[in-house]
Design a protein around this motif. Structure first.
Motif, PDB file in Angstrom:
ATOM      1  N   ALA A 378      34.778 -92.991  -3.199  1.00  0.00           N
ATOM      2  CA  ALA A 378      34.194 -91.595  -2.682  1.00  0.00           C
ATOM      3  C   ALA A 378      35.283 -90.516  -2.225  1.00  0.00           C
ATOM      4  O   ALA A 378      34.885 -89.831  -2.233  1.00  0.00           O
ATOM      5  CB  ALA A 378      33.523 -92.434  -1.404  1.00  0.00           C
ATOM      6  N   LEU A 379      36.428 -91.033  -2.119  1.00  0.00           N
ATOM      7  CA  LEU A 379      37.648 -89.986  -1.469  1.00  0.00           C
ATOM      8  C   LEU A 379      37.894 -89.267  -2.625  1.00  0.00           C
ATOM      9  O   LEU A 379      38.052 -88.005  -3.134  1.00  0.00           O
ATOM     10  CB  LEU A 379      39.219 -90.720  -1.470  1.00  0.00           C
ATOM     11  N   ALA A 380      37.819 -89.758  -4.149  1.00  0.00           N
ATOM     12  CA  ALA A 380      38.002 -88.928  -5.126  1.00  0.00           C
ATOM     13  C   ALA A 380      37.093 -88.330  -5.787  1.00  0.00           C
ATOM     14  O   ALA A 380      37.328 -86.598  -6.074  1.00  0.00           O
ATOM     15  CB  ALA A 380      38.058 -89.709  -6.717  1.00  0.00           C
ATOM     16  N   THR A 381      35.596 -88.439  -5.747  1.00  0.00           N
ATOM     17  CA  THR A 381      34.567 -87.531  -5.703  1.00  0.00           C
ATOM     18  C   THR A 381      34.643 -86.664  -4.842  1.00  0.00           C
ATOM     19  O   THR A 381      33.937 -84.999  -4.739  1.00  0.00           O
ATOM     20  CB  THR A 381      33.470 -88.742  -5.569  1.00  0.00           C
ATOM     21  N   LEU A 382      34.800 -86.946  -3.233  1.00  0.00           N
ATOM     22  CA  LEU A 382      34.652 -85.686  -2.325  1.00  0.00           C
ATOM     23  C   LEU A 382      36.308 -84.914  -3.046  1.00  0.00           C
ATOM     24  O   LEU A 382      35.724 -83.233  -2.189  1.00  0.00           O
ATOM     25  CB  LEU A 382      35.205 -86.294  -1.182  1.00  0.00           C
ATOM     26  N   GLU A 383      37.412 -84.744  -3.373  1.00  0.00           N
ATOM     27  CA  GLU A 383      38.105 -84.008  -3.540  1.00  0.00           C
ATOM     28  C   GLU A 383      37.668 -83.016  -5.005  1.00  0.00           C
ATOM     29  O   GLU A 383      38.271 -81.901  -4.458  1.00  0.00           O
ATOM     30  CB  GLU A 383      39.331 -84.912  -4.194  1.00  0.00           C
ATOM     31  N   LYS A 384      37.079 -83.952  -5.922  1.00  0.00           N
ATOM     32  CA  LYS A 384      36.196 -83.429  -6.550  1.00  0.00           C
ATOM     33  C   LYS A 384      35.371 -81.796  -6.571  1.00  0.00           C
ATOM     34  O   LYS A 384      35.374 -80.416  -6.809  1.00  0.00           O
ATOM     35  CB  LYS A 384      35.445 -83.259  -7.796  1.00  0.00           C
ATOM     36  N   LEU A 385      34.395 -82.534  -5.143  1.00  0.00           N
ATOM     37  CA  LEU A 385      33.705 -81.536  -4.916  1.00  0.00           C
ATOM     38  C   LEU A 385      34.598 -79.987  -3.814  1.00  0.00           C
ATOM     39  O   LEU A 385      34.275 -79.148  -4.098  1.00  0.00           O
ATOM     40  CB  LEU A 385      33.103 -82.128  -3.792  1.00  0.00           C
ATOM     41  N   VAL A 386      35.487 -80.089  -3.023  1.00  0.00           N
ATOM     42  CA  VAL A 386      36.404 -79.507  -2.587  1.00  0.00           C
ATOM     43  C   VAL A 386      37.012 -78.630  -3.330  1.00  0.00           C
ATOM     44  O   VAL A 386      36.986 -77.568  -3.569  1.00  0.00           O
ATOM     45  CB  VAL A 386      37.377 -79.943  -2.266  1.00  0.00           C
ATOM     46  N   GLN A 387      36.673 -79.003  -5.271  1.00  0.00           N
ATOM     47  CA  GLN A 387      37.856 -78.328  -5.776  1.00  0.00           C
ATOM     48  C   GLN A 387      36.598 -77.050  -6.255  1.00  0.00           C
ATOM     49  O   GLN A 387      37.617 -76.546  -7.026  1.00  0.00           O
ATOM     50  CB  GLN A 387      38.532 -79.221  -6.618  1.00  0.00           C
ATOM     51  N   ILE A 388      35.504 -77.763  -6.257  1.00  0.00           N
ATOM     52  CA  ILE A 388      34.546 -77.076  -7.045  1.00  0.00           C
ATOM     53  C   ILE A 388      34.118 -76.520  -5.963  1.00  0.00           C
ATOM     54  O   ILE A 388      33.956 -74.938  -6.510  1.00  0.00           O
ATOM     55  CB  ILE A 388      33.753 -77.705  -7.333  1.00  0.00           C
ATOM     56  N   ASP A 392      33.750 -74.066   1.172  1.00  0.00           N
ATOM     57  CA  ASP A 392      32.637 -74.729   1.344  1.00  0.00           C
ATOM     58  C   ASP A 392      33.523 -75.696   3.134  1.00  0.00           C
ATOM     59  O   ASP A 392      33.792 -76.806   2.660  1.00  0.00           O
ATOM     60  CB  ASP A 392      32.004 -75.239   0.499  1.00  0.00           C
ATOM     61  N   VAL A 393      33.673 -74.561   3.642  1.00  0.00           N
ATOM     62  CA  VAL A 393      34.503 -75.641   4.817  1.00  0.00           C
ATOM     63  C   VAL A 393      33.441 -77.077   5.797  1.00  0.00           C
ATOM     64  O   VAL A 393      34.263 -77.850   5.606  1.00  0.00           O
ATOM     65  CB  VAL A 393      33.825 -74.890   6.928  1.00  0.00           C
ATOM     66  N   ALA A 394      31.977 -77.449   5.519  1.00  0.00           N
ATOM     67  CA  ALA A 394      31.608 -78.813   5.808  1.00  0.00           C
ATOM     68  C   ALA A 394      32.221 -79.630   4.670  1.00  0.00           C
ATOM     69  O   ALA A 394      32.205 -80.938   5.403  1.00  0.00           O
ATOM     70  CB  ALA A 394      30.026 -78.488   5.545  1.00  0.00           C
ATOM     71  N   LEU A 395      32.581 -79.428   3.336  1.00  0.00           N
ATOM     72  CA  LEU A 395      33.137 -80.189   2.721  1.00  0.00           C
ATOM     73  C   LEU A 395      34.597 -81.136   3.323  1.00  0.00           C
ATOM     74  O   LEU A 395      34.923 -81.801   2.530  1.00  0.00           O
ATOM     75  CB  LEU A 395      32.923 -79.648   0.911  1.00  0.00           C
TER      76      LEU A 395
END
Length: 697
Positions: A378-388, A392-395
């Motif tokens: 899940a951490l890796a998925t969220l890191e990808k989200l923040v990279q994209i 986005d502060v919420a991310l």
């Protein structure tokens, strides 16, 4: 000379005895070319006096004002000619049409002027019988009109910020003070007087836990987010899954009610469909409708067909993932959930995926990974989200939580520092940053962040843990305003009272700080402890030597000063390793008392406290247990324990019983050590089923 016609007065009795008007048909053709008959009403028994005269057209004497208004509304809504046909020939259920019409925010003056094009359902430019059929569900809207609207919507729709969901929530794993609080089933033991501060319990009351579909522990909604742990009256524990806002908000492809789009300030309608997908929106909506109605097997098949037909459609694949996710929940199947995770990933990686869809897909994937306990995934998925979505502060806030979930406070701290650098008033980041500072024992520094974050009222800040930690920090600084925050936490529903601040609770249990043996109903156990206290004491003294290494220091940051050691025999309803080999007689005495040895929310342990020790005021994590203290070696003066505003002392060979979910505090100001035996037991009002199914703490 014009002849004057005098109307004959109608007496009250005649009015009361008036018969129902006779209806006479008159043939005519409406605007749709349908031959119909107009109804004319006759008042009493005479057509000439109550009907429509050949040259007069006067109203019937029996017509009331209410009837006139009713017919006026009929004519206004459906049009003069079509209304006659509809009513007389009973083409549609007019009452139903009126009921549907009341749902529309009509302006009466517009009704009078016939300005009903906004409610034109079949695209012919006005409101007529055909539109009424569509409203009633008798007839489908023309596909050409649906596609036309989709194109027009695409043309005029502004480019908006992608929707930001409520923060993903779930937790797993063991943790110490300062890590993100997990579900009770994974909390590590706390020492005597263990507290939410020590074990990092979740917000509100009893969390609803759930074993993953095939037996592996999988927990949802247990983190610092929107609802954190779900408050449940545990008549029968229920697995509660927090569905993400994104899924609920998407509706049929892109159509959502306005109130759902504004549940958070500045949120806007997400764009999930690319240009091509808008041309197949009706097909997507049909499959989505099956899923929303709970027909998940049919929905999976429908979306699978769409994926085969349109393999490059991200929205079709996302819909398939959601349907598989729902089916996994229904089947309680980890295999099906794993399939959904793969489909989420595929949807996010397809070309031409809309940014909002990528965000929704990856957030959902991270949430379900956390549900399965795959925190690092899940951490890796969220890191990808923040990279994209780097702005986005919420991310970023979500990412900080993900680091806390795996106990990586250092990385979480760095993330929240980045957020506060660009959004200094972000309440969510403030409370989490304050929590981290407090876990580092930076008590004074943590207070303004916790306080300002709570006062912000931002989503995700109204959490019992933050009220708890702010109050605890203020208490340790000698600030009596701590109780103001405890009171506020109580008013917000996080604490049972200002004194009773446990967070993992079962509603309705008897709540009192001090208990008598008779109150508990565990008289046999208490008598066994008191009769054999010397045997228990002697075994404890035999292993208390520091060279044995059996007594370990309290490490939960509950001490202001001094030394405090413990030797645990049972924890979370299980024996602690080989501990009983060192004190076999003591363990033998307890074996048959399952209210103690089977208490999954407590411990059985020896506790030794050296002179000069003070334990801060604190509360335990749950109201599901009572705590017994058997005095073994008690100095004559200087040792005392306060629970709420009642202070007592131990006696050798006697059992003290209190509910440690209430605030308590300990002083050891004697000249020699104090040794007691702690036995936690289930709250006597818990049912056998609850004792078997409650998650461990």
């Amino acid at each position: 000379m014009e002849e004057t016609v005098l109307e004959e007065p109608i007496c009250e009795e005649a009015v009361l005895a008036e018969e129902i008007p006779e209806v006479k048909p008159a043939a005519m053709v409406n605007k749709n070319g349908v031959k119909a008959e107009a109804a004319t009403a006759s008042g009493g028994g005479d057509v000439a006096s109550g009907g429509v005269a050949s040259g007069g057209g006067g109203a019937a004497s029996g017509f009331s004002g209410t009837k006139i208004f009713t017919w006026f509304m009929v004519l206004a809504l459906l049009g003069v000619w079509s209304s006659v046909a509809v009513v007389w020939l009973d083409l549609v259920d007019y009452d139903n049409v009126i009921a549907r019409a009341k749902e529309f925010p009509l302006n009466f003056s517009e009704v009078l002027q016939g300005k009903l094009s906004a409610y034109d359902a079949d695209g012919d430019g006005d409101f007529d019988v055909e539109d009424a059929k569509v409203l009633l569900g008798v007839k489908e809207r023309p596909v050409s009109l649906v596609q036309k609207e989709a194109k027009e919507e695409s043309a005029v729709e502004e480019q908006t910020e992608p929707i930001v969901e409520e923060v993903i929530q779930t937790t797993e794993g063991t943790e110490e003070e300062g890590q993100l609080p997990p579900n009770p089933s994974q909390e590590q033991q706390a020492p005597e007087g263990e507290s939410p501060d020590a074990v990092g319990t979740t917000a509100k009351a009893e969390d609803a836990t759930e074993e993953s579909f095939e037996g592996k522990l999988a927990v949802e909604a247990g983190s610092f987010e929107a609802e954190a742990a779900v408050q449940v009256e545990e008549k029968e524990p229920v697995a509660v899954e927090e569905k993400t806002t994104q899924e609920d908000s998407e509706g049929n492809a892109e159509d959502q009610p306005e109130d759902m789009l504004q549940y958070k300030a500045k949120k806007k309608k997400p764009k999930l469909l690319n240009a091509f997908e808008k041309t197949i929106k009706a097909e997507i909506d049909a499959a989505e409708k099956l899923r929303k109605k709970g027909k998940v097997e049919e929905a999976v098949r429908a979306f699978d067909t769409l994926v085969q037909q349109y393999p490059q459609s991200p929205r079709c694949r996302y819909g398939k993932a959601l349907a598989e996710d729902d089916l996994a929940e229904k089947m309680r199947s980890n295999d099906m959930l794993q399939k959904a995770l793969s489909t989420y990933k595929e949807a996010s990686e397809l070309p031409n995926a809309m940014p909002d869809l990528i965000k929704a897909t990856l957030k959902k994937r991270a949430e379900r990974q956390q549900f399965l306990g795959r925190m690092r995934g899940a951490l890796a998925t969220l890191e990808k989200l923040v990279q994209i979505f780097s702005e986005d502060v919420a991310l970023k806030n979500d990412l900080g939580v993900a680091h806390l979930l795996i106990g990586d406070n250092k990385s979480a701290k760095r993330v929240y520092e980045e957020v506060l650098a660009i959004a200094p008033s972000n309440g969510f980041a403030k409370v989490h940053y304050g929590f981290i500072l407090k876990s580092e024992n930076k008590i004074a520094e943590s207070i303004p962040f916790l306080r300002d974050g709570l006062e912000s009222g931002d989503p995700g800040t109204d959490d019992g843990r933050f009220y708890f930690h702010l109050g605890d920090a203020l208490q340790r600084m000698g600030d009596d305003s701590a109780y103001k925050w405890y009171e506020r936490g109580h008013q917000r529903g996080h604490f049972a009272s200002v004194w009773q601040r446990s967070l993992y609770n079962v509603d309705g249990l008897k709540a009192q700080p001090w208990w008598t043996p008779k109150d508990t109903g565990y008289m046999d156990l208490i008598k066994t402890l008191e009769r054999n206290w010397r045997t228990i004491r002697d075994e404890a003294l035999s292993v208390m030597d520091k060279t044995t290494g059996l007594f370990v220091p309290e490490e939960e940051n509950l001490r202001e000063k001094g030394e405090w050691g413990q030797f645990t025999l049972w924890q979370q309803g299980k024996k602690a390793g080989e501990s009983c080999h060192s004190v076999p007689k003591t363990c033998g005495l307890l074996e048959r008392y399952t209210e103690a040895t089977g208490c999954k929310r407590g411990q059985i342990k020896f506790s030794v406290m050296q002179p000069g020790t003070h334990v801060w005021p604190h509360t335990g994590p749950t109201n599901c247990r009572l705590r017994m203290h058997l005095g073994l070696v008690i100095p004559k003066t200087g040792c005392k324990i306060r629970c709420t505003n009642d202070t007592r002392a131990w006696e050798e060979g006697k059992v003290l019983i209190f509910d440690d979910s209430f605030e308590h505090e300990v002083w050891q100001d004697a000249d020699s050590y104090r040794l007691i035996f702690i036995v936690d037991v289930w709250h006597p009002e818990l049912t056998q089923y609850q004792r078997q199914t409650l998650s461990p703490i």
